[in-house]
Design an enzyme around this catalytic site. Structure first.
Site, PDB file in Angstrom:
ATOM      1  N   ARG A  82       0.850  -1.182   0.000  1.00 21.56           N
ATOM      2  CA  ARG A  82       0.000   0.000   0.000  1.00 21.56           C
ATOM      3  C   ARG A  82       0.894   1.244   0.000  1.00 21.56           C
ATOM      4  O   ARG A  82       1.910   1.286   0.715  1.00 21.56           O
ATOM      5  CB  ARG A  82      -0.899   0.036   1.245  1.00 21.56           C
ATOM      6  CG  ARG A  82      -2.082  -0.907   1.208  1.00 21.56           C
ATOM      7  CD  ARG A  82      -3.128  -0.526   0.153  1.00 21.56           C
ATOM      8  NE  ARG A  82      -4.292  -1.403   0.167  1.00 21.56           N
ATOM      9  CZ  ARG A  82      -4.470  -2.439  -0.656  1.00 21.56           C
ATOM     10  NH1 ARG A  82      -3.559  -2.738  -1.558  1.00 21.56           N
ATOM     11  NH2 ARG A  82      -5.579  -3.168  -0.590  1.00 21.56           N
TER      12      ARG A  82
ATOM     13  N   GLU B 103      -3.448   7.208  -4.838  1.00 19.77           N
ATOM     14  CA  GLU B 103      -3.615   6.732  -6.212  1.00 19.77           C
ATOM     15  C   GLU B 103      -5.079   6.831  -6.644  1.00 19.77           C
ATOM     16  O   GLU B 103      -5.966   6.673  -5.808  1.00 19.77           O
ATOM     17  CB  GLU B 103      -3.110   5.282  -6.356  1.00 19.77           C
ATOM     18  CG  GLU B 103      -3.842   4.289  -5.481  1.00 19.77           C
ATOM     19  CD  GLU B 103      -3.262   2.882  -5.559  1.00 19.77           C
ATOM     20  OE1 GLU B 103      -2.057   2.705  -5.390  1.00 19.77           O
ATOM     21  OE2 GLU B 103      -4.062   1.958  -5.778  1.00 19.77           O
TER      22      GLU B 103
ATOM     23  N   HIS C 289      -0.972  -0.109 -10.014  1.00 22.59           N
ATOM     24  CA  HIS C 289      -1.638  -1.039  -9.081  1.00 22.59           C
ATOM     25  C   HIS C 289      -2.203  -2.271  -9.818  1.00 22.59           C
ATOM     26  O   HIS C 289      -3.412  -2.515  -9.795  1.00 22.59           O
ATOM     27  CB  HIS C 289      -2.757  -0.319  -8.303  1.00 22.59           C
ATOM     28  CG  HIS C 289      -3.151  -1.054  -7.035  1.00 22.59           C
ATOM     29  ND1 HIS C 289      -3.640  -0.423  -5.905  1.00 22.59           N
ATOM     30  CD2 HIS C 289      -3.128  -2.371  -6.716  1.00 22.59           C
ATOM     31  CE1 HIS C 289      -3.915  -1.319  -4.973  1.00 22.59           C
ATOM     32  NE2 HIS C 289      -3.611  -2.514  -5.449  1.00 22.59           N
TER      33      HIS C 289
HETATM   34  C1  DGY Z   1      -5.835  -6.143  -2.815  1.00 25.43           C
HETATM   35  O1  DGY Z   1      -6.449  -7.196  -3.035  1.00 25.43           O
HETATM   36  O2  DGY Z   1      -5.734  -5.667  -1.687  1.00 25.43           O
HETATM   37  C2  DGY Z   1      -5.233  -5.455  -3.995  1.00 25.43           C
HETATM   38  O3  DGY Z   1      -4.467  -4.381  -3.625  1.00 25.43           O
HETATM   39  C3  DGY Z   1      -6.314  -5.045  -4.973  1.00 25.43           C
HETATM   40  O4  DGY Z   1      -7.193  -4.211  -4.350  1.00 25.43           O
END
Ligand code: DGY
Length: 324
Positions: free
Chosen positions: A243, A272, A290
Site C-alpha cells: 500500500r 492513487e 496497481h
Molecule cells: C488487494 O487485493 O488488496 C489489492 O491491492 C487489490 O485491491
C-alpha cells in the site's frame, strides 16, 4: 435456489463475465452500471434493499458510510486481500461482517514484486527511455550498471503469504534473503533460508533491496520513513506492492534525488491514481498502476472467493474469509 429465495447484493463495480455470471446465479444483483469509483452516499443508495455489499479496495467503507448503510445490509465482502479501506472497528461495532479474498492473488502479486525488484535493480525505466528516445549511442562497459540479485541481500518488510511466495520465486536468483515481521516463522514456512531480523531498522541497514509486504492502515502508515531509508546501503532499492501509505513519499523522493537510493519499483501509491507527480521526474523509479493482482486467473479467483463468502454468510454459514 429459486429466483424468489435469492438474497440481494449491491455491487459497486463491473467484473469479468465469469464473475458476474456466478454472482447472478446466486443473487439478485444491484450493480452500479458504470465502472467508476463510488463515494459513500452513492454506495449507501445502491445498498437500498440489499442484504450484502460487494466492493473493491477503491471504495472507502468508512464509519459515516457504515452508519448510513440500510440495516438490511449485514455483510461487506471486499474483492481484495487488503481491507484498510474499511473501518473495521466501526464494522465490528455495527455487527457488520467483513470478508476479504486471500490466497487467490498471491501468485499474481508475487510475480509483480519480482518484476519490480528486477526492473528497479536493473534500471529498466532508464534503459527503456534510452531505446525509445533514440539516444542509445553505443554499448559501453559502464552503461546503465545495475544491481545483480545474486550479489544482493533482499529484505522483506512483512512475511505474509505474498512475501513468502515472492521469496520462493526469487530463490533461484541466488539473492540472500531476510525478513522482519511482527512474529518469526518456523523455518519451514519461509523455505529455511530467509533469516528473521527482529529489529526493523536492522533490516533496512543490512538490505540492498527492501520489498514491502505489510498491510496498509494506521499501524504501518509512514513505516518507510527518512530515518529508515538513511540506514540503507548506498544504491539501495525500494519496492512496494503493498500500500502507498506505508511509504513517506517526501522521504523516498529525497533519498532517490540525493542519489542515496539507486531506484524504486512502485505498484501502489499514496492517493492513487493521483499519485505524487515528482516520481515522474525520477528516471530511476519504475512505476505500475496497481496491477499486482491483475491477471484473469487472480481476478476471477477474487470474484469467486468473494461470492463464496457472500453465499456462505447469507445462507447462515460461517464465511471462509471473515475478517470481522
Ligand atoms: C488487494 O487485493 O488488496 C489489492 O491491492 C487489490 O485491491
Amino acid at each position: 435456489m429459486s429466483e424468489t429465495d435469492k438474497p440481494t447484493i449491491a455491487v459497486t463495480r463491473r467484473f469479468s463475465k465469469d464473475v458476474e455470471q456466478r454472482l447472478e446465479s446466486s443473487f439478485h444483483v444491484k450493480q452500479f452500471a458504470d465502472d467508476r469509483q463510488l463515494e459513500g452516499p452513492a454506495i449507501a443508495a445502491l445498498c437500498d434493499g440489499a442484504d450484502g455489499l460487494l466492493c473493491c479496495s477503491t471504495e472507502r467503507i468508512d464509519k459515516a458510510l457504515i452508519e448510513n448503510l440500510p440495516p438490511s445490509v449485514k455483510i461487506v465482502a471486499s474483492y481484495s486481500v487488503g481491507f484498510d479501506h474499511i473501518d473495521i472497528a466501526a464494522a465490528r461495532q455495527h455487527g457488520l461482517c467483513v470478508t476479504n479474498t486471500p490466497d487467490v492473488l498471491t501468485d499474481a502479486t508475487a510475480e509483480i514484486a519480482v518484476l519490480l525488484i528486477l526492473a528497479a535493480s536493473r534500471r529498466a525505466r532508464e534503459s527503456q527511455h534510452l531505446i525509445e528516445s533514440g539516444k542509445w549511442g553505443r554499448w559501453s562497459p559502464t552503461l546503465l550498471l545495475g544491481m545483480q540479485l545474486s550479489a544482493a541481500r533482499i529484505g522483506f518488510v512483512g512475511m505474509g503469504r505474498i512475501a513468502r511466495r515472492t521469496a520462493s520465486m526469487l530463490r533461484p536468483f541466488g539473492a540472500k534473503m531476510q525478513y522482519w515481521n511482527r512474529r518469526a516463522y518456523d523455518a519451514d514456512m519461509t523455505g529455511g533460508d530467509v533469516e528473521f531480523v527482529a529489529d526493523l531498522n536492522d533490516l533496512f541497514a543490512t538490505s540492498d533491496i527492501i520489498s514491502i509486504h505489510v498491510p496498509g492502515g494506521a499501524d504501518t502508515n509512514g513505516l518507510v520513513n527518512a530515518e529508515r531509508l538513511a540506514l540503507m546501503p548506498k544504491g539501495g532499492v525500494i519496492v512496494n506492492t503493498a500500500r502507498g501509505s506505508v511509504v513517506d513519499d517526501d522521504a523516498l523522493i529525497d533519498a532517490l534525488k540525493s542519489g542515496h537510493l539507486g531506484g524504486a519499483g512502485l505498484d501502489v501509491f499514496n492517493g492513487e491514481p493521483a499519485f505524487d507527480q515528482r516520481y515522474h521526474d525520477l528516471p530511476n523509479v519504475f512505476m505500475l498502476p496497481h496491477i499486482g493482482s491483475a491477471t484473469t486467473t487472480a481476478r476471477n479467483g477474487m470474484g469467486f472467493r468473494a461470492t463464496d463468502n457472500l453465499e456462505a454468510f447469507l445462507a447462515g454459514r460461517e464465511p471462509p474469509d471473515r475478517v470481522v
